[in-house]
Design a protein around this motif. Structure first.
Motif: not given
Length: 93
Positions: A76-93
């Motif tokens: 309902a928010s307008g997010f087209v499910v299945g078309r997202e691109e997800i990138t995961i990065c390690e945080v090294n603070d």
């Protein structure tokens, strides 16, 4: 505990402002799940948004979108499910 920055590019089928208000309204639910909002912006020249969150459990970001109870709200928010691109990065603070 390792923390990750999860960056998600979302295709939208409704205006960015609508998605943004829905995303902001769901912040307490994300926080309760251990997901900390970092940023959210519209993508110039596209009907899309880019958001980043920090979490110890990056899979949870994906699961939030696909959870059967949350998915109607996400769509309902307008997010087209299945078309997202997800990138995961390690945080090294």
């Amino acid at each position: 505990m390792q923390i990750y920055l999860v960056v998600v590019k979302v295709r939208l089928c409704l205006p960015y402002a609508h998605w943004e208000s829905c995303f902001d309204a769901d912040k307490p639910a994300r926080a309760a799940a251990g997901i900390e909002d970092v940023f959210r912006y519209p993508v110039q020249g596209e009907q899309a948004a880019l958001y980043g969150v920090k979490t110890a459990h990056p899979r949870m970001v994906h699961d939030f979108v696909y959870d059967p109870e949350k998915r109607p709200f996400v769509e309902a928010s307008g997010f087209v499910v299945g078309r997202e691109e997800i990138t995961i990065c390690e945080v090294n603070d």
